[in-house]
Structure formats: C-alpha cells, structure tokens
Design a protein around this motif. Structure first.
Motif, PDB file in Angstrom:
ATOM      1  N   GLN A  58      -7.930   5.192  -2.653  1.00  0.00           N
ATOM      2  CA  GLN A  58      -7.007   4.144  -2.547  1.00  0.00           C
ATOM      3  C   GLN A  58      -6.881   4.295  -1.029  1.00  0.00           C
ATOM      4  O   GLN A  58      -7.153   3.115  -0.382  1.00  0.00           O
ATOM      5  CB  GLN A  58      -5.656   4.560  -3.275  1.00  0.00           C
ATOM      6  CG  GLN A  58      -5.018   4.304  -4.671  1.00  0.00           C
ATOM      7  CD  GLN A  58      -5.256   3.157  -5.021  1.00  0.00           C
ATOM      8  OE1 GLN A  58      -5.179   2.220  -4.625  1.00  0.00           O
ATOM      9  NE2 GLN A  58      -5.603   2.646  -7.031  1.00  0.00           N
ATOM     10  N   VAL A  85      -2.764  -8.400   2.435  1.00  0.00           N
ATOM     11  CA  VAL A  85      -3.430  -7.968   1.822  1.00  0.00           C
ATOM     12  C   VAL A  85      -4.407  -9.070   3.226  1.00  0.00           C
ATOM     13  O   VAL A  85      -4.878  -8.288   4.628  1.00  0.00           O
ATOM     14  CB  VAL A  85      -4.037  -8.086   1.123  1.00  0.00           C
ATOM     15  CG1 VAL A  85      -6.139  -8.499   1.433  1.00  0.00           C
ATOM     16  CG2 VAL A  85      -4.362  -7.467  -0.203  1.00  0.00           C
ATOM     17  N   ALA A 132      -4.113  -4.502  -3.074  1.00  0.00           N
ATOM     18  CA  ALA A 132      -5.237  -4.113  -1.880  1.00  0.00           C
ATOM     19  C   ALA A 132      -5.854  -4.845  -1.616  1.00  0.00           C
ATOM     20  O   ALA A 132      -7.285  -5.145  -0.420  1.00  0.00           O
ATOM     21  CB  ALA A 132      -5.566  -2.528  -1.381  1.00  0.00           C
ATOM     22  N   ALA A 144      -3.527  -7.841   7.029  1.00  0.00           N
ATOM     23  CA  ALA A 144      -3.266  -7.524   6.972  1.00  0.00           C
ATOM     24  C   ALA A 144      -5.526  -7.071   7.387  1.00  0.00           C
ATOM     25  O   ALA A 144      -5.862  -7.012   9.042  1.00  0.00           O
ATOM     26  CB  ALA A 144      -4.013  -5.877   6.495  1.00  0.00           C
ATOM     27  N   LYS A 145      -5.245  -8.286   6.794  1.00  0.00           N
ATOM     28  CA  LYS A 145      -7.380  -7.697   7.450  1.00  0.00           C
ATOM     29  C   LYS A 145      -7.453  -9.172   8.759  1.00  0.00           C
ATOM     30  O   LYS A 145      -8.359  -8.256   9.191  1.00  0.00           O
ATOM     31  CB  LYS A 145      -8.112  -8.788   6.242  1.00  0.00           C
ATOM     32  CG  LYS A 145      -8.562  -7.985   5.195  1.00  0.00           C
ATOM     33  CD  LYS A 145      -8.946  -8.411   4.390  1.00  0.00           C
ATOM     34  CE  LYS A 145     -11.309  -8.581   4.540  1.00  0.00           C
ATOM     35  NZ  LYS A 145     -11.442  -8.863   3.512  1.00  0.00           N
ATOM     36  N   MET A 184     -10.388  -1.391   4.596  1.00  0.00           N
ATOM     37  CA  MET A 184     -10.004  -3.090   4.657  1.00  0.00           C
ATOM     38  C   MET A 184      -9.679  -3.042   6.720  1.00  0.00           C
ATOM     39  O   MET A 184     -10.222  -4.259   7.518  1.00  0.00           O
ATOM     40  CB  MET A 184      -8.781  -3.719   3.832  1.00  0.00           C
ATOM     41  CG  MET A 184      -9.484  -3.204   2.741  1.00  0.00           C
ATOM     42  SD  MET A 184      -9.858  -5.270   2.650  1.00  0.00           S
ATOM     43  CE  MET A 184      -9.678  -5.269   0.915  1.00  0.00           C
ATOM     44  N   TRP A 238      -8.978   7.866   5.598  1.00  0.00           N
ATOM     45  CA  TRP A 238      -9.100   7.282   6.802  1.00  0.00           C
ATOM     46  C   TRP A 238     -10.581   7.805   7.882  1.00  0.00           C
ATOM     47  O   TRP A 238     -11.465   6.858   7.858  1.00  0.00           O
ATOM     48  CB  TRP A 238      -8.257   7.274   7.988  1.00  0.00           C
ATOM     49  CG  TRP A 238      -8.179   6.602   9.204  1.00  0.00           C
ATOM     50  CD1 TRP A 238      -9.170   7.824  10.233  1.00  0.00           C
ATOM     51  CD2 TRP A 238      -8.158   5.641   9.518  1.00  0.00           C
ATOM     52  NE1 TRP A 238      -9.029   6.613  11.082  1.00  0.00           N
ATOM     53  CE2 TRP A 238      -9.013   4.783  10.712  1.00  0.00           C
ATOM     54  CE3 TRP A 238      -8.198   4.358   9.035  1.00  0.00           C
ATOM     55  CZ2 TRP A 238      -8.397   3.977  11.881  1.00  0.00           C
ATOM     56  CZ3 TRP A 238      -7.651   3.277   9.495  1.00  0.00           C
ATOM     57  CH2 TRP A 238      -8.181   3.171  11.233  1.00  0.00           C
ATOM     58  N   SER A 262       0.052  -3.510  -3.109  1.00  0.00           N
ATOM     59  CA  SER A 262      -0.968  -3.086  -1.672  1.00  0.00           C
ATOM     60  C   SER A 262      -0.880  -2.648  -0.837  1.00  0.00           C
ATOM     61  O   SER A 262      -2.257  -1.866  -0.212  1.00  0.00           O
ATOM     62  CB  SER A 262      -1.225  -5.172  -1.548  1.00  0.00           C
ATOM     63  OG  SER A 262      -0.433  -5.244   0.138  1.00  0.00           O
ATOM     64  N   GLY A 263      -0.268  -1.756  -0.734  1.00  0.00           N
ATOM     65  CA  GLY A 263      -0.058  -0.968   0.887  1.00  0.00           C
ATOM     66  C   GLY A 263       0.121  -1.710   1.591  1.00  0.00           C
ATOM     67  O   GLY A 263       1.184  -1.153   3.064  1.00  0.00           O
ATOM     68  N   PHE A 264      -0.389  -2.614   1.906  1.00  0.00           N
ATOM     69  CA  PHE A 264       0.009  -3.653   3.243  1.00  0.00           C
ATOM     70  C   PHE A 264       1.274  -4.344   3.441  1.00  0.00           C
ATOM     71  O   PHE A 264       1.115  -5.263   2.632  1.00  0.00           O
ATOM     72  CB  PHE A 264      -0.674  -4.315   3.835  1.00  0.00           C
ATOM     73  CG  PHE A 264      -2.528  -3.458   3.778  1.00  0.00           C
ATOM     74  CD1 PHE A 264      -2.669  -3.058   4.754  1.00  0.00           C
ATOM     75  CD2 PHE A 264      -3.202  -4.026   2.380  1.00  0.00           C
ATOM     76  CE1 PHE A 264      -3.570  -1.901   4.091  1.00  0.00           C
ATOM     77  CE2 PHE A 264      -4.704  -3.498   2.428  1.00  0.00           C
ATOM     78  CZ  PHE A 264      -4.985  -2.205   3.610  1.00  0.00           C
ATOM     79  N   ARG A 268      -8.050   1.178   1.662  1.00  0.00           N
ATOM     80  CA  ARG A 268      -6.786   0.387   2.014  1.00  0.00           C
ATOM     81  C   ARG A 268      -7.787   0.968   3.977  1.00  0.00           C
ATOM     82  O   ARG A 268      -7.698  -0.514   5.101  1.00  0.00           O
ATOM     83  CB  ARG A 268      -5.309   0.439   2.569  1.00  0.00           C
ATOM     84  CG  ARG A 268      -4.798   0.376   1.303  1.00  0.00           C
ATOM     85  CD  ARG A 268      -4.037   0.754   0.580  1.00  0.00           C
ATOM     86  NE  ARG A 268      -3.154   0.532  -0.928  1.00  0.00           N
ATOM     87  CZ  ARG A 268      -3.541   0.553  -1.732  1.00  0.00           C
ATOM     88  NH1 ARG A 268      -4.820   1.111  -1.518  1.00  0.00           N
ATOM     89  NH2 ARG A 268      -3.006  -0.250  -2.516  1.00  0.00           N
ATOM     90  N   SER A 269      -8.105   2.149   4.274  1.00  0.00           N
ATOM     91  CA  SER A 269      -8.618   2.145   5.603  1.00  0.00           C
ATOM     92  C   SER A 269     -10.081   1.324   5.701  1.00  0.00           C
ATOM     93  O   SER A 269     -10.181   0.168   6.664  1.00  0.00           O
ATOM     94  CB  SER A 269      -8.851   3.288   5.871  1.00  0.00           C
ATOM     95  OG  SER A 269      -7.900   4.134   5.181  1.00  0.00           O
TER      96      SER A 269
END
Ligand SMILES: NC(=O)c1ccc[n+]([C@@H]2O[C@H](COP(=O)([O-])OP(=O)(O)OC[C@H]3O[C@@H](n4cnc5c(N)ncnc54)[C@H](O)[C@@H]3O)[C@@H](O)[C@H]2O)c1
Ligand SMILES: [Zn+2]
Ligand SMILES: [Zn+2]
Lengths: 330, 181
Positions: A200, B161, A230, B164-165, A207, A176, B155-157, A204-205
């Motif tokens: 990873q 995705v 992701a 989240a975006k 994004m 982050w 994806s972790g979201f 995501r951060s």
C-alpha cells in the motif's frame, strides 16, 4: 515488564521479563506507546528465518516516550521527547550511513561475525529480528532500549495520534525506498505485487513519484479495494492471469518497473504449480524461499526495466529465470 | 523459575522472569504428536518392510509397505509444518488406505489374522484422532464467499488521488527545471 517473547515456531507468549537498562552511553530507554505487527513478523512466527532463539522479544515498528538517556546521547534526545524508532539501528557515522545507506550500517550489528558468514557482509542491527541482525530485543514490550539513540530516532510533535506516525518506523520508508529505487519517470507503468502494508505504501509512493500507471496485484478483495482507492489498477491473481493482464495494460510490452512486496511466503495455489513445489521443498528444507513473485516479475518486466525487492527473502531460491533476467538487461 | 533461554542472552538484555501461557493450542500439540508418529511408522515401513509383513502374515507385500512408508513420511513432514491441516487430512486418507490393505490380508488361511485384527483396531483409533486433529486445525479464514469489508474511501491522500498526482507532477517539473537551469 511484560513483553511478547518468541519461544519457537508459532509460539509467541506474553512473558514477564526484566526491564531494559542503559548499557552504553549512546543508549536511551523509551516507554512504548505503540508497536505494529509486520509481514516480516509472520516469517518469524512461521520460523522461516534462521537465527531466532527462544527468549527473543518481538517487535520492530515502535514508538514511545523517552524516559532515560545515556550520557553520550549528547543533547539530541531528552526525557519526555516523543520518538518513532526506525527498525534499522544506525550509527550515523560509518561510510554506509554517510552515504545514506542506513539499512547496511557497518557499526550497529553486534553479531556481525555471524552475519558476515551467512550473507557475505553483515547488514545493520535490527530490533526484534534474528541474531543475524544483532538479536536486539524488540518493541512489543512496555519498555525498549534504543541503542545508538542519538542517531536512531525520529522526533515527532505532540498532537498527532500514534496511528498516523507509526508507519515511519518501517512500512512507509520501506515502500517509499522501494519506489525510489525504481527511478520512476512520468511514462512508467509500475507493477506492485502484494497489497499488504508495504505494498500500500509502495503504491502511494509510486503515485507521488509521478508514475503514469500503477498496477497492484493481490488476491484479498479488502486490500485490492484499498489499492484502488489510491488510484491503482488492480489484478486479482486468483481469478485473473497476472501475465496476461499486465501485458494488456502495457500494450504487450510489460511494466517498466516491478516491485515485490510479497517476499518469501508467496501464496500457494494448485493453479500455480511452482508454488506447490516450492512449498514442498521448503518443508524438507531444500529451499528456504517461495520465489513465485520474483519469477513472475523477471518474466513480465519490460527489457531494460527495473526490479525492486523490498519483500523479505531469507536464503536460497530455486528456478529463477536467469536467462530472461540476463537478456533483459539484468 | 529457571529459563534455559536466559543463559544465552546478551549481557544486559531483558531475561524471562515468568513465562506466559503458550499460544499453542492442545490441537496443535496433537497434530505434532501425530506428525512424529507418522514419521516413525514411515521410517519402519520404509526400512524394515519384512518385519511388518511377517507380523501381519502378509509376506510378499513388501513393496506396498515401502510405498506406504513414503506416504507416511510425507504426511508426517506436512503435519509438522505450517501446512499441518493438509498433512492431517493426508493422514486421514492414508488411514483409509491402511485399513483397505489390512482388510485384504484378513483371509481365513492367514495364521496371523489376530494381529491384523489388532492392527485394524489401532488404525481405527488413530484415524479418529487424525480426523479430530484435522477438524480442529482447520484454517480459521473466512469462507471464500463471506462478505468482506472493503475500503473504497481509503486513498490515503487527504485531497484525493487526482490532486496528489497533479501536485507530484508539479514538483517533478520544478525539480527537473531546477536541474537544467
Ligand atoms: N525490506 C524491508 O525492510 C521490509 C520491511 C517491511 C516488510 N518487508 C517485507 O515485505 C513483505 C510485505 O510485507 P507486508 O507487511 O505488506 O506483508 P503482508 O503479509 O501483510 O502482505 C503480503 C501480501 O502479499 C500477497 N500475496 C501473496 N502471494 C502473492 C502473489 N503471488 N502475488 C501477489 N500478491 C501476493 C498476500 O495476499 C498479502 O496481502 C514481507 O515479505 C515483509 O517481510 C520488508
Ligand atoms: Zn516491519
Ligand atoms: Zn552506520
């Protein structure tokens, strides 16, 4: 108690050691429930980072349950609390802590005289890392003493499994912070080298910070597939040219923001001759790091862009393209 | 049991009571021994090539011996490093070169041919150790074409995705609106 103890290059043993005890009123002791292994531990395993001594306990991504608190913890923690322990030990009171620059806390490195000499200025004390960062015993053990525990903890509620919280100890804030330091704006392409845990999290951060496009670079298909999941565009540096693909993806202009989540042990490949030379120099201690990713980033980054380096470097890197760095606005 | 490392521990830090088994395998120890042997031999060849050539009755080959010394040192350093497998294979190759050079000296008019035969025997023995160590320290990675586990679903979201975006976009707009208003 049992603990994983560093004994030398590629030699980590499960030893019986004495239990930690409260040494300072601001200490707490936790019973460890989980501790992750980090890319940074690999650098120690390979003995690339100076300042480790036989007998050091590994582990800096720890969480557990408080079993004992010192008198000075001041009601901030009590027995039975469940906490994640950030790998940076912080006092919460010094000038740097007050600015939020916790990783360079001016108080907690108990071997600062050593670190001042090597780095110019000491950084914060860290768990399970070298004596340049205080040489504090780490969390790959049954119990851990947390110094400055009143500040160095994240309280977490019951009911969420360890695996969903443990990332708070290092890789999530690391990824982050790496992305935050890029000052991402909605038009940005953010290129991220390395798709390990830190990469990873950085993907995501980036994004979540609103990047237009995130490009992830690695050579391991399983890690690239997770990056793609992701929403990242991926480049496999073993089969594709990173420079060409990054140019293609940015209309020839290069990514505005570049993040190095690889660090000093960049992959060595015959097709990347600089990595072979670095490896040879590293062996005879003429160079401490293999900075292939730094070189690539400086070369490909858009002029006026930002380079962010969470990847760990231990000392000295050769042949960095400083001309490009300066001319692009470094 | 006494543990040297306990002496330097900071006061109050855990000290070792009893050490567990080492992660180092016997083959790693063999690699280490061969690495040091390589360094030692290399230094002799580089600094005292005449001693070597005289013993073997091969006077005049000092430059070759020196070059072999450099080769030994490089292979030794590699065998002692994280890249020990490459170092050990380099040693196996080197053993071949050593044997070839020794054979070339094994002429009927060489008065020291007994020593050469002895040296050849030694090279043969060491080569076997090198080969074994190289085989045993092969990197334990899956082969290039092995089927790998992929993670297209991670994806972790939690909401995907796109969600989240979009949410990130909203938040950024909000934040900037807050600043300007
Ligand atoms: N600054 C911090 O506070 C902090 C915290 C945690 C980790 N780290 C560092 O971040 C780095 C990454 O950590 P990790 O746990 O994800 O490590 P990791 O070893 O799991 O991941 C590194 C990845 O980089 C890839 N890689 C190697 N060479 C590459 C190249 N030339 N181009 C692109 N990718 C390449 C590897 O294949 C691997 O997947 C390490 O250096 C680690 O020490 C720093
Ligand atoms: Zn870590
Ligand atoms: Zn501080």
């Amino acid at each position: 108690m049992k603990a994983l103890v560093w004994h030398g290059k590629e030699d980590i043993r499960c030893d019986t050691v004495t239990d930690p005890e409260i040494q300072d009123p601001r200490d707490a002791i936790i019973k460890v429930t989980s501790c992750a292994i980090c890319g940074s531990d690999l650098h120690l395993f390979h003995n690339y980072i100076p300042g480790m001594m036989p007998g050091d306990i590994m582990g800096h991504e720890t969480m557990g349950e408080v079993v004992e608190v010192g008198a000075g913890v001041d009601g901030k923690l009590k027995k039975g609390d469940r906490i994640v322990v950030p790998f940076t030990i912080i006092c919460g009171e010094c000038e740097q802590c007050k600015r939020g620059n916790f990783s360079v806390c001016e108080t907690t490195n108990r071997k600062r005289h050593l670190a001042d000499k090597v780095f110019g200025h000491a950084t914060a004390g860290l768990f399970g890392y070298t004596h340049l960062t205080g040489g504090y015993p780490g969390g790959q053990a049954e119990y851990l003493r947390v110094p400055f525990a009143d500040a160095t903890h994240i309280k977490v509620p019951a009911g969420i499994p360890d695996e969903q919280l443990l990332f708070l100890s290092d890789i999530f804030p690391t990824g982050w912070q790496a992305a935050v330091q890029c000052d991402i704006v909605p038009t940005d392409t953010v290129a991220i080298w390395g798709c390990g845990p830190v990469g990873q999290m950085a993907i995501r951060s980036a994004m979540l910070l609103g990047a237009n496009q995130v490009v992830a670079i690695d050579c391991l298909p399983e890690r690239l597939s997770m990056a793609e999941a992701a929403g990242a565009t991926t480049i496999n540096f073993e089969t594709e040219s990173v420079l060409e693909r990054l140019k293609e993806l940015t209309d020839g202009k290069g990514p505005e923001k570049c993040i190095d989540c690889v660090g000093m042990e960049a992959h060595v490949m015959a097709s990347l001759p600089d990595t072979v030379l670095d490896r040879a120099k590293q062996m005879v201690m003429l160079e401490s790091d293999r900075p292939h990713v730094l070189r690539e980033m400086i070369y490909v980054c858009r002029p006026g862009g930002i380079i962010s380096v969470p990847g760990v470097y231990s000392g000295f890197s050769d042949m960095l393209p400083m001309g490009a760095f300066m001319n692009k606005g470094g | 049991m006494f543990h040297f490392s306990n002496i330097v521990r900071s006061k109050g830090d855990p000290t070792i009571v009893e050490s567990g088994p080492s992660l180092k395998r016997p083959q790693d120890q063999l690699a280490r021994a061969l690495g040091w042997f390589s360094l030692g031999l290399g230094v002799v060849e580089l600094l005292a090539p005449r001693r070597v050539t005289e013993t073997l009755g091969m006077e005049g080959s000092e430059t070759l011996v020196r070059a072999f010394g450099v080769r030994e040192i490089v292979a030794g350093i590699m065998s002692l490093s994280v890249e020990k497998n490459a170092g050990l294979w380099a040693r196996v190759g080197g053993d071949g070169l050593d044997a070839a050079a020794l054979l070339s000296g094994l002429t009927s008019d060489n008065p020291k041919k007994g020593n050469i035969a002895l040296a050849l025997l030694m090279v043969g023995g060491i080569a076997m150790l090198d080969y074994r160590a190289a085989q045993d320290t092969k990197p334990r990675r899956p082969p290039r074409d092995a089927k790998r586990k992929l993670y297209p679903g991670r994806s972790g979201f939690p909401k995907g995705v796109k969600a989240a975006k979009d949410r990130a976009k909203d938040m950024i707009q909000h934040a900037t609106a807050g600043v300007t208003s």
